[in-house]
Motif scaffolding. Sequence first.
Motif, PDB file in Angstrom:
ATOM      1  N   CYS A  73      42.517  51.974  47.759  1.00 23.96           N
ATOM      2  CA  CYS A  73      41.991  52.408  49.053  1.00 23.96           C
ATOM      3  C   CYS A  73      43.046  53.166  49.856  1.00 23.96           C
ATOM      4  O   CYS A  73      44.201  52.735  49.953  1.00 23.96           O
ATOM      5  CB  CYS A  73      41.506  51.198  49.846  1.00 23.96           C
ATOM      6  SG  CYS A  73      40.136  50.327  49.053  1.00 23.96           S
ATOM      7  N   CYS A  76      44.654  51.055  52.582  1.00 20.78           N
ATOM      8  CA  CYS A  76      45.118  49.718  52.197  1.00 20.78           C
ATOM      9  C   CYS A  76      46.439  49.384  52.892  1.00 20.78           C
ATOM     10  O   CYS A  76      47.370  50.192  52.905  1.00 20.78           O
ATOM     11  CB  CYS A  76      45.301  49.648  50.681  1.00 20.78           C
ATOM     12  SG  CYS A  76      45.863  48.033  50.097  1.00 20.78           S
ATOM     13  N   SER A 147      36.509  42.558  47.600  1.00 22.25           N
ATOM     14  CA  SER A 147      35.773  43.796  47.868  1.00 22.25           C
ATOM     15  C   SER A 147      34.378  43.755  47.265  1.00 22.25           C
ATOM     16  O   SER A 147      33.536  44.601  47.573  1.00 22.25           O
ATOM     17  CB  SER A 147      36.524  44.995  47.275  1.00 22.25           C
ATOM     18  OG  SER A 147      36.475  44.952  45.853  1.00 22.25           O
ATOM     19  N   LYS A 170      33.653  48.560  51.628  1.00 23.08           N
ATOM     20  CA  LYS A 170      34.497  49.743  51.836  1.00 23.08           C
ATOM     21  C   LYS A 170      33.715  50.918  52.415  1.00 23.08           C
ATOM     22  O   LYS A 170      34.192  51.619  53.299  1.00 23.08           O
ATOM     23  CB  LYS A 170      35.155  50.149  50.518  1.00 23.08           C
ATOM     24  CG  LYS A 170      35.927  49.032  49.835  1.00 23.08           C
ATOM     25  CD  LYS A 170      37.059  48.506  50.710  1.00 23.08           C
ATOM     26  CE  LYS A 170      37.845  47.423  49.999  1.00 23.08           C
ATOM     27  NZ  LYS A 170      38.947  46.881  50.827  1.00 23.08           N
ATOM     28  N   TYR A 177      32.835  56.429  49.445  1.00 25.16           N
ATOM     29  CA  TYR A 177      33.394  55.320  48.676  1.00 25.16           C
ATOM     30  C   TYR A 177      34.350  55.848  47.602  1.00 25.16           C
ATOM     31  O   TYR A 177      35.461  55.331  47.433  1.00 25.16           O
ATOM     32  CB  TYR A 177      32.267  54.517  48.029  1.00 25.16           C
ATOM     33  CG  TYR A 177      32.708  53.220  47.392  1.00 25.16           C
ATOM     34  CD1 TYR A 177      32.620  52.020  48.086  1.00 25.16           C
ATOM     35  CD2 TYR A 177      33.214  53.188  46.093  1.00 25.16           C
ATOM     36  CE1 TYR A 177      33.027  50.824  47.521  1.00 25.16           C
ATOM     37  CE2 TYR A 177      33.629  51.998  45.514  1.00 25.16           C
ATOM     38  CZ  TYR A 177      33.529  50.819  46.225  1.00 25.16           C
ATOM     39  OH  TYR A 177      33.937  49.640  45.643  1.00 25.16           O
ATOM     40  N   THR A 181      38.242  54.846  47.840  1.00 20.72           N
ATOM     41  CA  THR A 181      38.706  53.804  46.913  1.00 20.72           C
ATOM     42  C   THR A 181      39.176  54.332  45.561  1.00 20.72           C
ATOM     43  O   THR A 181      39.831  53.599  44.817  1.00 20.72           O
ATOM     44  CB  THR A 181      37.588  52.788  46.637  1.00 20.72           C
ATOM     45  OG1 THR A 181      36.559  53.411  45.842  1.00 20.72           O
ATOM     46  CG2 THR A 181      36.993  52.258  47.933  1.00 20.72           C
ATOM     47  N   GLY A 210      33.755  48.922  56.206  1.00 19.74           N
ATOM     48  CA  GLY A 210      34.819  49.916  56.217  1.00 19.74           C
ATOM     49  C   GLY A 210      34.517  51.036  57.201  1.00 19.74           C
ATOM     50  O   GLY A 210      33.563  50.971  57.981  1.00 19.74           O
TER      51      GLY A 210
END
Length: 282
Positions: A73, A76, A147, A170, A177, A181, A210
């Motif tokens: 991600c 992150c 997740s 997410k 997405y 990710t 997210g």
Amino acid sequence: MTSLATGPATAPATGPGTEPTAPAVAVTPPVTPAAAATRRPAEGSLHSWDLSTGVDGPGTRFVAFLSGCPLTCLYCHNPDTWRMRAGRRTSADDVIAEAARYVRFISASGGGATVSGGEPLLQPVFTGELLHRLKHELGLHTALDTSGFLGARATDALLRDTDLVLLDIKSWDPATYRKVTGRRWGPPWTSPGACRPRPGGPRPLRPRPGPHRRPGRRRGIAAFAGGLGNVSRVDILPFHKLGEAKWRALAMPFTLHDTPSPTPERLAGVREVFRAHGLNAV
């Protein structure tokens, strides 16, 4: 705990010149989910552990951060947990022994223990063993922070030992997405056992959406969560850059450096989208 199994129920030999013989005794290790699956003590790759109060579940919690994650991600805040080899090989015994030191303190706060990462379901046997022993040996409330990308690995046995699922959604949009990710989009939780109510009451699920700029995508997540029937709360976690220093330390470009955090007004609007679906959004 150990159980004792005696040998065959035969009378001990007696007679002149003989001594009574005690029956054979075998020590049987406790049968936990991991022991049943692997026939050996559970081990896994542990990045670190911490005592936390905030986003890892209710109260003060012992949090075990496992190494390894299939996602990369862009936002992150723990990129140092992505690779399994970045952790240290650790036994479940060692983790439980560490958590046991804080049980009284944790229990007094109404807290518990959370298995996080990384992505804990990348190590499902180790994760299941930790949840089982944290719950049954230490008597702690347990949470799984995931997740959902590897949700099919969450067995019914693992979920029976999980009091709360912290589901990090997410994105609801396939293109976003993939961009965020590095993986193809799929349902945010692919284990049917995770989202269905369990006997005796619902399994609390706490979605954590997210980043989304388009209201339609937020409504998609809200409709999904509102239809489950076991969502205890929706945590709206705003984008932040607290992990940027870790990216620099790993010599990795942090591409969201210039991305602003959402305003309080925007966050309030997002919460209202979820509340419109009957959800407790905070």
